[in-house]
Scaffold this active site. Structure first.
Site, PDB file in Angstrom:
ATOM      1  N   SER A 558       3.159  46.477  21.240  1.00  0.00           N
ATOM      2  CA  SER A 558       3.255  45.056  20.919  1.00  0.00           C
ATOM      3  C   SER A 558       2.468  44.248  21.931  1.00  0.00           C
ATOM      4  O   SER A 558       2.265  44.681  23.082  1.00  0.00           O
ATOM      5  CB  SER A 558       4.715  44.604  20.942  1.00  0.00           C
ATOM      6  OG  SER A 558       4.831  43.200  20.857  1.00  0.00           O
ATOM      7  N   TYR A 571      13.474  43.862  24.266  1.00  0.00           N
ATOM      8  CA  TYR A 571      12.369  44.263  23.394  1.00  0.00           C
ATOM      9  C   TYR A 571      11.072  44.416  24.193  1.00  0.00           C
ATOM     10  O   TYR A 571      10.384  45.447  24.105  1.00  0.00           O
ATOM     11  CB  TYR A 571      12.192  43.219  22.294  1.00  0.00           C
ATOM     12  CG  TYR A 571      11.032  43.477  21.372  1.00  0.00           C
ATOM     13  CD1 TYR A 571      11.132  44.406  20.334  1.00  0.00           C
ATOM     14  CD2 TYR A 571       9.824  42.803  21.524  1.00  0.00           C
ATOM     15  CE1 TYR A 571      10.073  44.637  19.482  1.00  0.00           C
ATOM     16  CE2 TYR A 571       8.750  43.035  20.678  1.00  0.00           C
ATOM     17  CZ  TYR A 571       8.884  43.949  19.656  1.00  0.00           C
ATOM     18  OH  TYR A 571       7.828  44.182  18.812  1.00  0.00           O
TER      19      TYR A 571
END
Length: 681
Positions: A558, A571
């Site tokens: 990400s 996350y």
């Protein structure tokens, strides 16, 4: 407007479907059928005799009207006067093109002469196991007479071609009482005045031969079961098969990568357990359709099922070395100055006592069909040994078929392989969103894909959407569970005999401020993505190193792996963990030819399973916007002002694995439409 098919063609297609739907009648893509009829010549307006015949490379069970070659009978029969003799009969195939009517339909096959020269309105040429058993028996001519009397005539072995068509035409003319013939070493041909009569005669030959073999045959034609060669219990058998698969695939792919298929059906397990299996396997298959797909003979492991895995792998390597030497010697014994070059010396069929059969090909369908043909060969051997002795055609004749210039020309006409052809991919989290898009792109580029997802229903739906078991299979897996990951890879190995490309995509997203993030949130986030990616990559490395074909591992990380933002510590920390796994594994696995790279997406809202699962609402609240504005919000803050979709991430995965970046490892590709704060440094 295109005209509707001629009634004779429609009846032919229907008959072909009925015959081709039953494997007792013929094998996949084997045999051909024809019908003759009268149609109006659009140029002269006169009635013209035509023949519709299954074209080259088609399959009876799925034949469409477009798969028929359409020829003028007057011109086809006139070729008999121009026939230059058996030494030049291959030239006649090109002559068929001058007999085509109108557009001509499909390309005529080598068996076209058989159908056109035989004086019958309808002709079937089929490869039933029962018929080939008689055709490959040492005293096949005598047995054919005993089985059928004078209603079916024996035709000695002759390679398919124009001369065989002349032979069968002469046999029919000399035997007006006959309904068909058994072709030595090959199959059967039947005929009739109507489509129904022809089909009835074909089935009569096939079923009568089946009954004859059953009633006359001796029990246990393959001999007694050898001690230690009995089939392993199913769980142990499939576990052993999965453990052997990457090693066997490595052997079958020494010349070029192959996809595999595993078969542990009763017919295979019984054959490899019996005393005569080694002798019979060494004789090779006989029917031309068989050994074109199975090669001249299989590789057979000569150890009992009780042998250790290490001993089996070591012995397979020894046998493979010997197989390659023997295959080259076979080629050099028979090759002439004009023979096509040797296509490769690796086996297409590998038999493992107690375990089953591995078959290999350029794609899953080819591998599966090769295995099906070897099952046909086993059935033929059983039938022939039951009533006589299995006696396939001479090795020199097998070579003439395997390295036939007409077959070589057919190979040259095949399209170039797709970029990911022969590669097997396993994608986690592939039941939706980015994972589904990746799976779709990999299949579109030629890969076989294992759709791995926690949601079994989603995984099955995606696998079916991608084309079913020859293209994709579904596995249910919780990536936090080591046993489930092992089981998922076992299923991949049983489906395709290897794994070359793994995409770590499974994940969840928890968006909370630091003080609201619980230890459970932290653990869950890390268990699924950091621990899960580690476990999947470890299992992938085990398989890839065993199969010695290199490989690719791709992490869907990400932008958050390198960008500090609010309210997502669990996350983002996990994504940073994944990003560093890429670097660590790239350094460690490179010596095995395994490349490890990453993709850093951002703002993938539409089609994303994560955003639909609550992450979108949480991020929208963080930014103080409505959830349905989130995609536009992310796009506005990028340099390119473009929204990122799952397909864009899939394109990056393909860019990393599709062949152009062969010397790239340890790379992270941003797919975020440009976020300057996330530029890699």
């Amino acid at each position: 407007m295109a005209s509707s098919p001629h009634p004779a063609a429609k009846a032919l297609v229907a008959r072909s479907h009925r015959l081709g739907s039953d494997p007792r009648n013929t094998n996949y893509a084997g045999g051909n059928t024809s019908a003759k009829g009268v149609a109006t010549d659009p140029v002269t307006g006169a009635d013209t005799e035509l023949m519709w015949v299954k074209g080259s490379g088609g399959d009876l069970g799925t034949l469409a009207a477009s798969g028929l070659a359409v020829l003028r009978l007057d011109r086809l029969r006139a070729l008999a006067a121009r026939y230059p003799g058996v030494e030049r009969e291959d030239e006649m195939v090109a002559a068929f093109d001058y007999c085509l009517h109108g557009g001509g339909g499909a390309a005529p096959s080598i068996d076209t002469a058989m159908h056109g020269l035989v004086d019958a309105a309808h002709v079937d040429h089929l490869h039933p196991d029962s018929g080939i058993a008689l055709a490959c028996a040492a005293d096949g001519e005598k047995l054919t007479a005993e089985c059928f009397g004078d209603s079916v005539v024996w035709v000695p072995w002759r390679r398919p071609g124009f001369q065989l068509g002349l032979d069968i035409a002469a046999v029919k003319e000399a035997n007006p009482q006959a309904v068909g013939c058994v072709l030595g070493g090959h199959g059967i041909t039947a005929w009739g005045d109507t489509s129904e009569e022809c089909e009835r005669n074909s089935l009569h030959i096939i079923r009568t031969a089946e009954v004859f073999l059953a009633e006359r045959g001796r029990p246990d034609p393959f001999g007694p079961v050898l001690d230690g060669y009995e089939p392993l219990p199913e769980p142990r058998r499939r576990e052993r098969a999965a453990a052997l698969a990457p090693h066997v695939r490595a052997l079958a792919s020494a010349d070029r990568p192959q996809v595999g298929h595993f078969d542990d059906s009763e017919v295979v397990l019984d054959f490899v357990s019996r005393a005569e299996h080694g002798r019979l396997a060494a004789l090779g298959t006989s029917c031309p359709d068989h050994f074109l797909r199975t090669k001249v003979r299989p590789l057979v492991l000569d150890l009992p099922a009780t042998a250790s895995l290490d001993d089996s792998v070591a012995r397979l390597k020894e046998l493979h070395t010997a197989y390659r030497v023997e295959y080259r010697a076979y080629y050099e014994r028979h090759a002439g100055p004009d023979s096509p070059r040797m296509r490769g010396a690796d086996p297409a069929i590998v038999l493992i006592p107690g375990v089953g059969m591995f078959s290999f090909g350029k794609d899953k369908q080819t591998a599966r069909v090769a295995g099906e043909f070897y099952v046909n060969a086993i059935n033929v051997m059983r039938g022939a040994e039951a009533v006589s002795r299995y006696a396939p055609i001479d090795e020199s004749e097998k070579f003439r078929i395997e390295y036939w210039e007409l077959e070589e020309a057919k190979l040259r006409r095949m399209p170039e392989p797709q970029p990911l052809a022969t590669r097997v991919a396993l994608v986690t989290g592939a039941g939706s969103g980015i994972g589904r898009a990746i799976a779709r792109r990999l299949v579109a580029e030629g890969a076989c894909v294992v759709v791995a997802d926690l949601n079994a229903g989603n995984a099955v739906a995606v696998a079916e959407e991608l084309g079913g078991p020859d293209r994709a299979v579904a596995v249910t897996v919780d990536v936090t569970d080591e046993a489930q990951i092992t089981a998922a890879f076992q299923e991949a190995l049983l489906a395709f005999c290897g794994v070359d490309l793994v995409v770590n995509n499974a994940g969840i997203s928890i968006s909370k401020p630091l003080l609201e993030t619980t230890a459970r949130d932290w653990d869950l986030q890390h268990d699924i993505m950091a621990r899960g990616s580690f476990l999947v990559s470890r299992e992938a490395a085990r398989v890839m190193t065993a199969q010695q074909l290199g490989g690719d591992i791709v992490y869907i990380a990400s932008k958050n792996a390198v960008f500090a933002g609010p309210n997502n510590i669990a996350y983002s920390a996990t994504k940073a963990d994944q990003a560093h796994q890429v670097r660590l594994l790239a350094a460690e696995l490179g010596e095995h030819g395994i490349r490890v790279n990453g993709v850093n997406p951002d703002g993938v809202v539409r089609g994303s399973g994560i955003f639909a699962g609550g992450w979108g609402a949480q991020r929208a609240a963080t930014y103080g916007i409505e959830e349905d504005e989130l995609g536009e919000f992310y796009a506005r803050r990028t340099i390119l002002k473009r929204e990122v979709l799952p397909e864009h991430v899939a394109a990056a995965v393909f860019a990393l694995t599709g062949g152009d970046l062969t010397h790239t490892t340890g790379l992270h590709i941003p797919v975020d439409a440009g976020v300057a704060a996330a530029f890699l440094r």
